[in-house]
Design a protein around this motif. Sequence first.
Motif, PDB file in Angstrom:
ATOM      1  N   ASP A 202     -14.251 -70.092  -4.301  1.00 34.99           N
ATOM      2  CA  ASP A 202     -15.063 -71.305  -4.236  1.00 34.99           C
ATOM      3  C   ASP A 202     -16.157 -71.346  -5.303  1.00 34.99           C
ATOM      4  O   ASP A 202     -16.619 -72.414  -5.679  1.00 34.99           O
ATOM      5  CB  ASP A 202     -15.718 -71.428  -2.851  1.00 34.99           C
ATOM      6  CG  ASP A 202     -14.724 -71.856  -1.789  1.00 34.99           C
ATOM      7  OD1 ASP A 202     -13.633 -72.317  -2.168  1.00 34.99           O
ATOM      8  OD2 ASP A 202     -15.039 -71.711  -0.601  1.00 34.99           O
ATOM      9  N   GLY A 203     -16.581 -70.179  -5.786  1.00 38.72           N
ATOM     10  CA  GLY A 203     -17.599 -70.133  -6.827  1.00 38.72           C
ATOM     11  C   GLY A 203     -18.983 -70.520  -6.326  1.00 38.72           C
ATOM     12  O   GLY A 203     -19.216 -70.670  -5.113  1.00 38.72           O
ATOM     13  N   VAL A 204     -19.902 -70.712  -7.268  1.00 42.43           N
ATOM     14  CA  VAL A 204     -21.293 -71.025  -6.920  1.00 42.43           C
ATOM     15  C   VAL A 204     -21.804 -72.167  -7.791  1.00 42.43           C
ATOM     16  O   VAL A 204     -21.333 -72.386  -8.910  1.00 42.43           O
ATOM     17  CB  VAL A 204     -22.206 -69.789  -7.083  1.00 42.43           C
ATOM     18  CG1 VAL A 204     -21.848 -68.709  -6.084  1.00 42.43           C
ATOM     19  CG2 VAL A 204     -22.154 -69.246  -8.500  1.00 42.43           C
ATOM     20  N   ASP A 205     -22.791 -72.884  -7.270  1.00 45.43           N
ATOM     21  CA  ASP A 205     -23.400 -74.001  -7.993  1.00 45.43           C
ATOM     22  C   ASP A 205     -24.623 -73.567  -8.800  1.00 45.43           C
ATOM     23  O   ASP A 205     -24.952 -74.190  -9.808  1.00 45.43           O
ATOM     24  CB  ASP A 205     -23.853 -75.092  -7.008  1.00 45.43           C
ATOM     25  CG  ASP A 205     -22.697 -75.654  -6.213  1.00 45.43           C
ATOM     26  OD1 ASP A 205     -21.865 -76.358  -6.809  1.00 45.43           O
ATOM     27  OD2 ASP A 205     -22.624 -75.380  -4.999  1.00 45.43           O
ATOM     28  N   VAL A 206     -25.308 -72.533  -8.317  1.00 45.61           N
ATOM     29  CA  VAL A 206     -26.548 -72.081  -8.952  1.00 45.61           C
ATOM     30  C   VAL A 206     -26.557 -70.560  -8.991  1.00 45.61           C
ATOM     31  O   VAL A 206     -26.243 -69.907  -7.983  1.00 45.61           O
ATOM     32  CB  VAL A 206     -27.787 -72.580  -8.177  1.00 45.61           C
ATOM     33  CG1 VAL A 206     -29.072 -71.952  -8.752  1.00 45.61           C
ATOM     34  CG2 VAL A 206     -27.881 -74.099  -8.215  1.00 45.61           C
ATOM     35  N   VAL A 207     -26.906 -70.002 -10.156  1.00 51.36           N
ATOM     36  CA  VAL A 207     -27.134 -68.565 -10.286  1.00 51.36           C
ATOM     37  C   VAL A 207     -28.570 -68.364 -10.728  1.00 51.36           C
ATOM     38  O   VAL A 207     -29.000 -68.916 -11.749  1.00 51.36           O
ATOM     39  CB  VAL A 207     -26.182 -67.913 -11.308  1.00 51.36           C
ATOM     40  CG1 VAL A 207     -26.523 -66.435 -11.478  1.00 51.36           C
ATOM     41  CG2 VAL A 207     -24.729 -68.084 -10.893  1.00 51.36           C
ATOM     42  N   ILE A 208     -29.339 -67.594  -9.951  1.00 51.70           N
ATOM     43  CA  ILE A 208     -30.679 -67.171 -10.351  1.00 51.70           C
ATOM     44  C   ILE A 208     -30.557 -65.686 -10.686  1.00 51.70           C
ATOM     45  O   ILE A 208     -30.427 -64.838  -9.803  1.00 51.70           O
ATOM     46  CB  ILE A 208     -31.708 -67.399  -9.231  1.00 51.70           C
ATOM     47  CG1 ILE A 208     -31.669 -68.857  -8.755  1.00 51.70           C
ATOM     48  CG2 ILE A 208     -33.104 -67.019  -9.716  1.00 51.70           C
ATOM     49  CD1 ILE A 208     -32.005 -69.882  -9.831  1.00 51.70           C
ATOM     50  N   ASP A 209     -30.577 -65.375 -11.981  1.00 54.13           N
ATOM     51  CA  ASP A 209     -30.249 -64.030 -12.444  1.00 54.13           C
ATOM     52  C   ASP A 209     -31.516 -63.256 -12.802  1.00 54.13           C
ATOM     53  O   ASP A 209     -32.216 -63.591 -13.754  1.00 54.13           O
ATOM     54  CB  ASP A 209     -29.324 -64.103 -13.663  1.00 54.13           C
ATOM     55  CG  ASP A 209     -28.977 -62.733 -14.197  1.00 54.13           C
ATOM     56  OD1 ASP A 209     -28.771 -61.815 -13.383  1.00 54.13           O
ATOM     57  OD2 ASP A 209     -28.957 -62.561 -15.434  1.00 54.13           O
ATOM     58  N   HIS A 210     -31.763 -62.182 -12.037  1.00 55.55           N
ATOM     59  CA  HIS A 210     -32.910 -61.312 -12.293  1.00 55.55           C
ATOM     60  C   HIS A 210     -32.492 -60.005 -12.969  1.00 55.55           C
ATOM     61  O   HIS A 210     -33.318 -59.100 -13.090  1.00 55.55           O
ATOM     62  CB  HIS A 210     -33.614 -60.968 -10.972  1.00 55.55           C
ATOM     63  CG  HIS A 210     -34.156 -62.153 -10.241  1.00 55.55           C
ATOM     64  ND1 HIS A 210     -33.459 -62.787  -9.229  1.00 55.55           N
ATOM     65  CD2 HIS A 210     -35.309 -62.828 -10.374  1.00 55.55           C
ATOM     66  CE1 HIS A 210     -34.176 -63.794  -8.760  1.00 55.55           C
ATOM     67  NE2 HIS A 210     -35.296 -63.852  -9.439  1.00 55.55           N
ATOM     68  N   VAL A 211     -31.236 -59.912 -13.409  1.00 58.66           N
ATOM     69  CA  VAL A 211     -30.706 -58.637 -13.896  1.00 58.66           C
ATOM     70  C   VAL A 211     -30.321 -58.684 -15.368  1.00 58.66           C
ATOM     71  O   VAL A 211     -30.680 -57.814 -16.155  1.00 58.66           O
ATOM     72  CB  VAL A 211     -29.495 -58.197 -13.042  1.00 58.66           C
ATOM     73  CG1 VAL A 211     -28.947 -56.856 -13.545  1.00 58.66           C
ATOM     74  CG2 VAL A 211     -29.897 -58.085 -11.568  1.00 58.66           C
ATOM     75  N   GLY A 212     -29.567 -59.724 -15.769  1.00 64.60           N
ATOM     76  CA  GLY A 212     -29.078 -59.785 -17.136  1.00 64.60           C
ATOM     77  C   GLY A 212     -27.902 -58.856 -17.357  1.00 64.60           C
ATOM     78  O   GLY A 212     -27.266 -58.364 -16.415  1.00 64.60           O
ATOM     79  N   GLY A 213     -27.585 -58.595 -18.635  1.00 66.33           N
ATOM     80  CA  GLY A 213     -26.541 -57.641 -18.982  1.00 66.33           C
ATOM     81  C   GLY A 213     -25.218 -57.909 -18.300  1.00 66.33           C
ATOM     82  O   GLY A 213     -24.721 -59.033 -18.243  1.00 66.33           O
ATOM     83  N   ALA A 214     -24.620 -56.835 -17.749  1.00 66.06           N
ATOM     84  CA  ALA A 214     -23.297 -56.930 -17.145  1.00 66.06           C
ATOM     85  C   ALA A 214     -23.287 -57.845 -15.922  1.00 66.06           C
ATOM     86  O   ALA A 214     -22.273 -58.500 -15.649  1.00 66.06           O
ATOM     87  CB  ALA A 214     -22.810 -55.536 -16.752  1.00 66.06           C
TER      88      ALA A 214
END
Length: 320
Positions: A202-214
């Motif tokens: 189904d996937g996602v509508d929003v990604v809040i990324d606090h990691v970066g990289g891989a």
Amino acid sequence: MRAAVPVDGAIEIREVPVPQPGPREVLVAVRAAGMNRADLLHRQGRYGQRAFRHPGRPDIAGMEMAGEVVAVGESVERVGTGDAVLALCAGAYAEYVAVDERLSLPAPAGSPWPSLAALPMALLTAFEALARLAGLRRGQRVLVTGATSSAGLMAVQLARVLGAGEVIGTTRSREAVPLLRRLGAATVVHDGRDLAGRVGDDGVDVVIDHVGGAMFEASVPLLRKGASVVSVGRLGGRSARIDLARFAGTRARLLGTTWKTQEIDEIADSVDALRTTVYPHVLNGELVPVVGRRIPFGDIASGYEHLTGPREPGKPVVVL
């Protein structure tokens, strides 16, 4: 007054003058101050605090605090002497700090000082990422990577409060899974290699990324059409390789945010927007900070060493 000052890559407590509040500023007796990974960069002279720092004042560490207003400058309208406030600012690791009143928020009644000091950075960062940049809409599916950072913990809660259909959080700690579920994450992934399987087709509508990289790379194939990705942190790496054709095919948006390059008027605008939309959820107890280790002001150097170690859930707080 005593203040924590960066000196040759270290941090020292020194005597410096008490700042005098200028126009639109309030002088706050600091009771507690939140610690952030960016403090490590500032200690090394690599974090400019462009919007916060007053050019005529000493370079004092610390970026958020809570305390009691003891004096006000000219043209101050919202805040009075004796008010309990919390705010983003420069120079939070000191007995007193002068803060632009536009950056201050009223303290919820009855909250302990450490909890108040843990709020400003996490709350404003989550609000900026989810509401102002990603434009989260009710019912959307949200992925928060690095969800046990202070900003991540707040993003999980705020996504729930804003009506997300499902919140998915990632953490490397099995012990943090119950905490994330309690705060609102319906799905918690503690092994990044299983991210795609746990998110599903189904996937996602929003990604809040606090990691970066891989981790950033792994999130891109999960995007729904028209999704938004907000880059907040990069502790997992400042670079990422993605399939641009696949990204373009989703018609997704990639956005970035950091406070150090914003001007004070821009930050004040964010605070005003938060004040009228999200902050009532703080005042009624729906959004709560997670406080980690408490560090006495006189032992602040140990707090910096704590920041260099493995990440623990919650924000470390300096107590004055």
